[in-house]
Design an enzyme around this catalytic site. Structure first.
Site, PDB file in Angstrom:
ATOM      1  N   HIS A  79       0.875  -1.177   0.000  1.00 38.23           N
ATOM      2  CA  HIS A  79       0.000   0.000   0.000  1.00 38.23           C
ATOM      3  C   HIS A  79       0.912   1.227   0.000  1.00 38.23           C
ATOM      4  CE1 HIS A  79      -2.786   2.921   1.877  1.00 38.23           C
ATOM      5  NE2 HIS A  79      -3.771   2.133   1.505  1.00 38.23           N
ATOM      6  N   ASP A  97       3.394  -5.064   7.873  1.00 36.83           N
ATOM      7  CA  ASP A  97       2.119  -4.355   7.776  1.00 36.83           C
ATOM      8  C   ASP A  97       0.994  -5.387   7.897  1.00 36.83           C
ATOM      9  OD1 ASP A  97      -0.214  -3.114   7.039  1.00 36.83           O
ATOM     10  OD2 ASP A  97       0.621  -2.099   5.284  1.00 36.83           O
ATOM     11  N   GLN A 127      -4.272  -5.803   6.772  1.00 38.25           N
ATOM     12  CA  GLN A 127      -5.288  -6.637   6.122  1.00 38.25           C
ATOM     13  C   GLN A 127      -5.476  -7.999   6.777  1.00 38.25           C
ATOM     14  OE1 GLN A 127      -7.541  -5.830   4.163  1.00 38.25           O
ATOM     15  NE2 GLN A 127      -6.816  -3.834   3.486  1.00 38.25           N
ATOM     16  N   LYS A 149     -10.111  -1.616  10.436  1.00 39.49           N
ATOM     17  CA  LYS A 149     -10.181  -2.788   9.560  1.00 39.49           C
ATOM     18  C   LYS A 149     -10.374  -4.058  10.386  1.00 39.49           C
ATOM     19  CE  LYS A 149      -7.029  -0.698   6.208  1.00 39.49           C
ATOM     20  NZ  LYS A 149      -7.774  -0.327   5.002  1.00 39.49           N
ATOM     21  N   CYS A 163      -4.689   2.374  -3.645  1.00 37.96           N
ATOM     22  CA  CYS A 163      -3.439   2.910  -3.078  1.00 37.96           C
ATOM     23  C   CYS A 163      -2.266   1.956  -3.300  1.00 37.96           C
ATOM     24  CB  CYS A 163      -3.574   3.216  -1.588  1.00 37.96           C
ATOM     25  SG  CYS A 163      -4.897   4.345  -1.208  1.00 37.96           S
TER      26      CYS A 163
HETATM   27  N1  PMP Z   1      -1.554  -0.988   4.575  1.00 35.84           N
HETATM   28  C1  PMP Z   1      -2.483  -1.788   4.029  1.00 35.84           C
HETATM   29  C2  PMP Z   1      -2.086  -3.153   3.559  1.00 35.84           C
HETATM   30  C3  PMP Z   1      -3.787  -1.314   3.893  1.00 35.84           C
HETATM   31  O1  PMP Z   1      -4.709  -2.115   3.341  1.00 35.84           O
HETATM   32  C4  PMP Z   1      -4.122  -0.024   4.352  1.00 35.84           C
HETATM   33  C5  PMP Z   1      -5.530   0.526   4.229  1.00 35.84           C
HETATM   34  N2  PMP Z   1      -6.141   0.316   2.979  1.00 35.84           N
HETATM   35  C6  PMP Z   1      -3.120   0.760   4.932  1.00 35.84           C
HETATM   36  C7  PMP Z   1      -1.852   0.232   5.031  1.00 35.84           C
HETATM   37  C8  PMP Z   1      -3.407   2.123   5.469  1.00 35.84           C
HETATM   38  O2  PMP Z   1      -4.222   2.007   6.598  1.00 35.84           O
HETATM   39  P1  PMP Z   1      -4.935   3.276   7.238  1.00 35.84           P
HETATM   40  O3  PMP Z   1      -5.643   3.969   6.122  1.00 35.84           O
HETATM   41  O4  PMP Z   1      -5.873   2.668   8.233  1.00 35.84           O
HETATM   42  O5  PMP Z   1      -3.886   4.101   7.874  1.00 35.84           O
END
Ligand code: PMP
Length: 412
Positions: A129, A206, A209, A232, A370
């Protein structure tokens, strides 16, 4: 609890009992944000109605109750990810802030460690991401470190041999996702993190997910920093955590300076408090932390493996149904243990599919999620992504597949 037992919990999620354009809501955008169950809503409301006060600074009863509840939330979330005595948890506003804190903290001075130097190397996987890429791009630019990307193959898989080739004595950091949000891919993180640690790098995982079902156990992994978001995992928006070994966290320079993170202050200087306060300047989102801990309790009360099984079954059903449609390619079709199905459709733009699905009450996400460099690397551009949570049902997956089939018919 079998799969049907899990969906029986759907009634605990008030937001789901609504209609969109005359159809019952099928909420399949859980990789972006999950919904909150009643126990989490209750925990949030209880704090705001009974215990709301600023923490640490007060001698009065409410301040003490708020402080106790905040500390208990930290302890609960540490338990959730298997943190031991050698670990600490820092509350943040989400995965994005957690990753910025790590990337900034390793390059700025005033951390406990040696800041990143020109010629040092940072390796980031190509599945990330933007939140796990952009902070490293800036850190590399500002410190003079070299940013290297561990690219996936044409199917979107990462390979340990490729990482072994990239690692060097100058590698200071390796960052990877436990699950790619744009494809659902689950890279072999235990193997990758172990290789990076053997080479002397700090390791960043990270877990955004996977925190809702396949929660990593930080004590069982060669992982220095683990990051995830509350929203999430059935918790509140604007909440998150950075969990790490105390050694690794102590190397970080704080991202924010201010109240509650100091030992003493003069007009010209200050010394910082011990962890975790050192990395949590300012009034934290106390209610959010309490809600996030309630979400962790909820997940464990339902059972991680029951949720996992249910999600696999839904993902499997979705892949079977979608892959049978003409001119449709599912990304990472064989990946196990993922709650995400992402696909591209020949000659039809995902945005149009998403709009038609919304007209039938089916909520999915479309676009680059993203993760633009990854989707370009895989040669596919924007995708349509459905992602599941414990409250989703096989009937909703049927509606998704039928809705996509109909959209393709109409749009081609
Ligand atoms: N890393 C991953 C793998 C994500 O899926 C996301 C959110 N789509 C993020 C980071 C960013 O998370 P947040 O928007 O909650 O800060």
């Amino acid at each position: 609890t079998g799969p049907s037992g899990v969906t029986g919990l759907r009634a605990l999620f008030p937001v789901l009992s609504q209609h969109i354009q005359g159809h019952p809501l099928a909420y399949l955008d859980n990789a972006a944000t999950t919904q909150m169950p009643q126990p989490v809503l209750d925990a949030l409301q209880h704090f705001e109605r009974h215990d709301r006060a600023n923490i640490h600074r007060g001698v009065h009863a409410l301040s003490q109750r708020a402080t106790d509840a905040y500390d208990a939330a930290r302890a609960e979330l540490k338990r959730f990810v298997g943190a031991g005595a050698e670990h600490e948890l820092v509350f943040t506003s989400g995965t994005t802030e957690s990753l910025n804190l790590v990337a900034h903290g390793l390059s700025a001075h005033a951390g406990g460690g040696k800041p990143l130097q020109p010629g040092d190397e940072i390796i980031v996987s190509g599945l990330e991401h933007h939140a796990n890429l952009l902070p490293w791009q800036r850190t590399a630019r500002e410190s003079g470190a070299v940013l290297r990307i561990l690219l996936p193959d044409a199917e979107g898989h990462l390979h340990a041999e490729d990482l072994a080739r990239l690692l060097s004595p100058r590698t200071r950091v390796f960052a990877v996702t436990a699950c790619a949000n744009a494809t659902g891919e689950r890279p072999p993180v235990a193997e990758l993190l172990a290789l990076a640690r053997q080479a002397g790098a700090l390791t960043v995982l990270d877990a955004a997910q996977v925190a809702a079902h396949a929660v990593p156990d930080i004590s069982a992994l060669p992982c220095d920093f683990l990051v995830f978001s509350g929203h999430k995992m059935y918790g509140p928006m604007g909440t998150g955590a950075l969990v790490g070994t105390r050694n690794a966290l102590e190397q970080l320079a704080p991202l924010r300076l201010g109240g509650d993170m100091v030992e003493w202050v003069s007009f010209t200087d200050a010394s910082f408090a011990a962890l975790p306060a050192r990395l949590e300047a300012g009034t934290p989102n106390v209610g959010g932390a309490i809600g996030m801990a309630a979400a962790a309790k909820f997940i464990d009360a339902v059972g991680r493996s029951a949720i996992d099984q249910h999600l696999h079954a839904l993902r499997h059903q979705a892949v079977q149904g979608l892959a049978a449609l003409p001119g449709l390619r599912v990304l990472s079709p064989d990946t196990q243990d993922t709650a995400i199905v992402s696909f591209v459709t020949e000659g039809v733009h995902p945005h149009d599919i998403g709009t038609l699905l919304d007209g039938q009450g089916v909520a999915v996400r479309t676009g680059h999620h993203c993760a633009q460099p990854l989707l370009e690397h895989l040669g596919c551009g924007p995708t349509t992504r459905a992602s599941f949570a414990l409250y989703n049902t096989p009937e909703e997956v049927e509606r998704l597949v039928a809705g996509v089939a109909k959209a393709l018919e109409l749009l081609r």
